[in-house]
Write a protein that holds these residues in place. Sequence first.
Motif, PDB file in Angstrom:
ATOM      1  N   ASP A 298       0.973  -1.184  -0.013  1.00 43.91           N
ATOM      2  CA  ASP A 298      -0.083  -0.020  -0.056  1.00 43.91           C
ATOM      3  C   ASP A 298       1.009   1.284   0.040  1.00 43.91           C
ATOM      4  O   ASP A 298       0.493   2.209  -0.713  1.00 43.91           O
ATOM      5  CB  ASP A 298      -0.843  -0.071   1.133  1.00 43.91           C
ATOM      6  CG  ASP A 298      -1.824   1.094   1.188  1.00 43.91           C
ATOM      7  OD1 ASP A 298      -2.322   1.697   0.161  1.00 43.91           O
ATOM      8  OD2 ASP A 298      -2.043   1.697   2.341  1.00 43.91           O
ATOM      9  N   LEU A 299       2.001   1.155   0.671  1.00 41.83           N
ATOM     10  CA  LEU A 299       2.957   2.294   0.826  1.00 41.83           C
ATOM     11  C   LEU A 299       3.678   2.541  -0.561  1.00 41.83           C
ATOM     12  O   LEU A 299       4.143   3.796  -0.932  1.00 41.83           O
ATOM     13  CB  LEU A 299       3.761   2.103   1.742  1.00 41.83           C
ATOM     14  CG  LEU A 299       4.559   3.516   2.383  1.00 41.83           C
ATOM     15  CD1 LEU A 299       3.582   4.550   2.807  1.00 41.83           C
ATOM     16  CD2 LEU A 299       5.586   3.025   3.658  1.00 41.83           C
ATOM     17  N   ALA A 300       4.004   1.315  -1.166  1.00 42.99           N
ATOM     18  CA  ALA A 300       4.980   1.357  -2.312  1.00 42.99           C
ATOM     19  C   ALA A 300       4.295   1.581  -3.672  1.00 42.99           C
ATOM     20  O   ALA A 300       4.735   2.306  -4.532  1.00 42.99           O
ATOM     21  CB  ALA A 300       5.726   0.032  -2.577  1.00 42.99           C
ATOM     22  N   PHE A 301       2.867   1.351  -3.654  1.00 43.67           N
ATOM     23  CA  PHE A 301       2.330   1.426  -4.999  1.00 43.67           C
ATOM     24  C   PHE A 301       0.969   2.277  -4.575  1.00 43.67           C
ATOM     25  O   PHE A 301       0.366   2.102  -3.537  1.00 43.67           O
ATOM     26  CB  PHE A 301       1.910  -0.032  -5.467  1.00 43.67           C
ATOM     27  CG  PHE A 301       3.256  -0.637  -5.808  1.00 43.67           C
ATOM     28  CD1 PHE A 301       4.033  -0.461  -6.998  1.00 43.67           C
ATOM     29  CD2 PHE A 301       3.530  -1.745  -4.946  1.00 43.67           C
ATOM     30  CE1 PHE A 301       4.995  -1.411  -7.400  1.00 43.67           C
ATOM     31  CE2 PHE A 301       4.529  -2.358  -5.117  1.00 43.67           C
ATOM     32  CZ  PHE A 301       5.405  -2.241  -6.314  1.00 43.67           C
ATOM     33  N   PRO A 302       0.258   2.722  -5.461  1.00 45.05           N
ATOM     34  CA  PRO A 302      -0.998   3.582  -5.322  1.00 45.05           C
ATOM     35  C   PRO A 302      -2.125   2.732  -5.348  1.00 45.05           C
ATOM     36  O   PRO A 302      -3.085   2.821  -6.127  1.00 45.05           O
ATOM     37  CB  PRO A 302      -1.065   4.552  -6.552  1.00 45.05           C
ATOM     38  CG  PRO A 302      -0.148   3.751  -7.888  1.00 45.05           C
ATOM     39  CD  PRO A 302       0.965   3.104  -6.915  1.00 45.05           C
ATOM     40  N   LEU A 303      -2.171   1.716  -4.539  1.00 44.38           N
ATOM     41  CA  LEU A 303      -3.048   0.699  -4.303  1.00 44.38           C
ATOM     42  C   LEU A 303      -4.519   1.512  -3.980  1.00 44.38           C
ATOM     43  O   LEU A 303      -5.565   0.847  -4.392  1.00 44.38           O
ATOM     44  CB  LEU A 303      -2.637  -0.147  -3.040  1.00 44.38           C
ATOM     45  CG  LEU A 303      -3.365  -1.483  -2.887  1.00 44.38           C
ATOM     46  CD1 LEU A 303      -3.372  -2.156  -4.273  1.00 44.38           C
ATOM     47  CD2 LEU A 303      -2.763  -2.420  -1.744  1.00 44.38           C
ATOM     48  N   ARG A 304      -4.653   2.361  -3.101  1.00 47.84           N
ATOM     49  CA  ARG A 304      -5.931   2.981  -2.709  1.00 47.84           C
ATOM     50  C   ARG A 304      -6.353   3.744  -4.000  1.00 47.84           C
ATOM     51  O   ARG A 304      -7.591   3.560  -3.915  1.00 47.84           O
ATOM     52  CB  ARG A 304      -5.645   3.982  -1.461  1.00 47.84           C
ATOM     53  CG  ARG A 304      -5.230   3.271  -0.375  1.00 47.84           C
ATOM     54  CD  ARG A 304      -5.380   4.130   0.842  1.00 47.84           C
ATOM     55  NE  ARG A 304      -4.252   3.313   1.994  1.00 47.84           N
ATOM     56  CZ  ARG A 304      -4.634   3.756   3.291  1.00 47.84           C
ATOM     57  NH1 ARG A 304      -5.339   4.715   3.768  1.00 47.84           N
ATOM     58  NH2 ARG A 304      -3.639   3.253   4.208  1.00 47.84           N
ATOM     59  N   GLU A 305      -5.551   4.370  -4.589  1.00 51.97           N
ATOM     60  CA  GLU A 305      -6.040   5.047  -5.945  1.00 51.97           C
ATOM     61  C   GLU A 305      -6.541   4.129  -6.901  1.00 51.97           C
ATOM     62  O   GLU A 305      -7.735   4.517  -7.544  1.00 51.97           O
ATOM     63  CB  GLU A 305      -4.795   5.889  -6.498  1.00 51.97           C
ATOM     64  CG  GLU A 305      -4.526   7.267  -5.579  1.00 51.97           C
ATOM     65  CD  GLU A 305      -3.562   7.023  -4.229  1.00 51.97           C
ATOM     66  OE1 GLU A 305      -3.484   5.487  -4.526  1.00 51.97           O
ATOM     67  OE2 GLU A 305      -3.418   7.626  -3.817  1.00 51.97           O
ATOM     68  N   TYR A 306      -5.943   2.930  -7.086  1.00 48.62           N
ATOM     69  CA  TYR A 306      -6.566   2.058  -8.057  1.00 48.62           C
ATOM     70  C   TYR A 306      -7.648   1.333  -7.479  1.00 48.62           C
ATOM     71  O   TYR A 306      -8.536   1.023  -8.460  1.00 48.62           O
ATOM     72  CB  TYR A 306      -5.253   0.843  -8.014  1.00 48.62           C
ATOM     73  CG  TYR A 306      -5.846  -0.472  -8.745  1.00 48.62           C
ATOM     74  CD1 TYR A 306      -5.706  -0.390 -10.302  1.00 48.62           C
ATOM     75  CD2 TYR A 306      -6.423  -1.574  -8.362  1.00 48.62           C
ATOM     76  CE1 TYR A 306      -5.810  -1.499 -10.974  1.00 48.62           C
ATOM     77  CE2 TYR A 306      -6.568  -2.570  -9.091  1.00 48.62           C
ATOM     78  CZ  TYR A 306      -6.743  -2.624 -10.344  1.00 48.62           C
ATOM     79  OH  TYR A 306      -6.974  -3.755 -11.231  1.00 48.62           O
ATOM     80  N   ILE A 307      -8.001   1.033  -6.257  1.00 48.24           N
ATOM     81  CA  ILE A 307      -9.374   0.534  -5.871  1.00 48.24           C
ATOM     82  C   ILE A 307     -10.458   1.518  -6.058  1.00 48.24           C
ATOM     83  O   ILE A 307     -11.641   1.093  -6.457  1.00 48.24           O
ATOM     84  CB  ILE A 307      -9.095   0.179  -4.239  1.00 48.24           C
ATOM     85  CG1 ILE A 307      -8.158  -0.992  -4.192  1.00 48.24           C
ATOM     86  CG2 ILE A 307     -10.429  -0.238  -3.558  1.00 48.24           C
ATOM     87  CD1 ILE A 307      -7.821  -1.229  -2.831  1.00 48.24           C
ATOM     88  N   THR A 308     -10.150   3.043  -5.817  1.00 49.96           N
ATOM     89  CA  THR A 308     -11.183   3.963  -5.694  1.00 49.96           C
ATOM     90  C   THR A 308     -11.340   4.569  -7.214  1.00 49.96           C
ATOM     91  O   THR A 308     -12.192   5.203  -7.742  1.00 49.96           O
ATOM     92  CB  THR A 308     -10.981   5.064  -5.115  1.00 49.96           C
ATOM     93  OG1 THR A 308      -9.455   5.612  -5.228  1.00 49.96           O
ATOM     94  CG2 THR A 308     -10.894   4.571  -3.418  1.00 49.96           C
TER      95      THR A 308
END
Length: 312
Positions: A298-308
């Motif tokens: 989650d810190l290394a990649f834009p995981l939250r942005e991808y989910i939303t």
Amino acid sequence: MKLRWTSVAWSIAYLLLLLSLLTSLSIITIFFLIVPVVVLYSTLNLRQFIMHLVPIWLITMIVAIQLEGRLGIYVAVLGIFFMVPGIVMGRLYKKNASALRVIFTTGITTLVEMLLLLIFATVVYKFNLAVYVKDIVEFSVAPMRAMADINPDIADIFSPEFVRGLWNYTLQMIPFALIISSFTMVVITHAICRPILESMNYSVSKLRPAREWRLPRSLIWYYLLAVLLEYFVASNITGVLAAFVLNFMPLVHIAFTIQTIGFVFFMAHHRKWNSFLPFLLSLVVVLIPPLRIVGIIDLAFPLREYITRPKR
């Protein structure tokens, strides 16, 4: 009148907490030691605060010296030392500082106070931390060594070399223990004081919702550097650098665990899960340390942005 009696009640609570340091309860009560100081400083002006605290300190010193002799002075000094982080937190509350700034600033202050207290004990009372840690380790290992005498199969495990290595490891981990203790004390204090002060109509900033918890992305690079030092050149590093790596890694692991918990709450909010589920999953994250890899991703990649991101 109500506020005056409330202040007296908190003064008495502070006196009892200080006196509890003379008992075996001190291992628990020390984590609540700065709570009354924060409440009193936040609700009184400086003159009133001094008028409440000076009698408490004098009573503590007299009682402690009567019960413990010269060692009782240490308890009185402890009260003065931990009064400082309480004043810092109370002052930040009065300035309406953010909760994160309050916790970080007071945590650093508490850590410095603990180091100064250790220096004071070493200089005044000739306290030897290495000898103290060695005694604690030997006391803890003694029952297992007694079992080893009965069962020869495990005798090699609890050899003198093992005890020496455990003692050295424990001694090197003292900085980590001091950092965790300092911030644990501050987090407990904030968690108790915020609702108390709000119930007394004082405004205190809250921490951000857990779903918004995000650490600086640069932490990933520090983590990678520490991993390289730990796994590739660990046999060649000694002294301060070795102690730094040894203490830094568990701190980073805790940070990634917090990041993972933040992601869990983010997912729960985004997917509109049952409000109980993120707390349950957070407990699972704490109990199963490898799950902190979610926080690393989650810190290394834009995981939250991808989910939303809106689906096409």
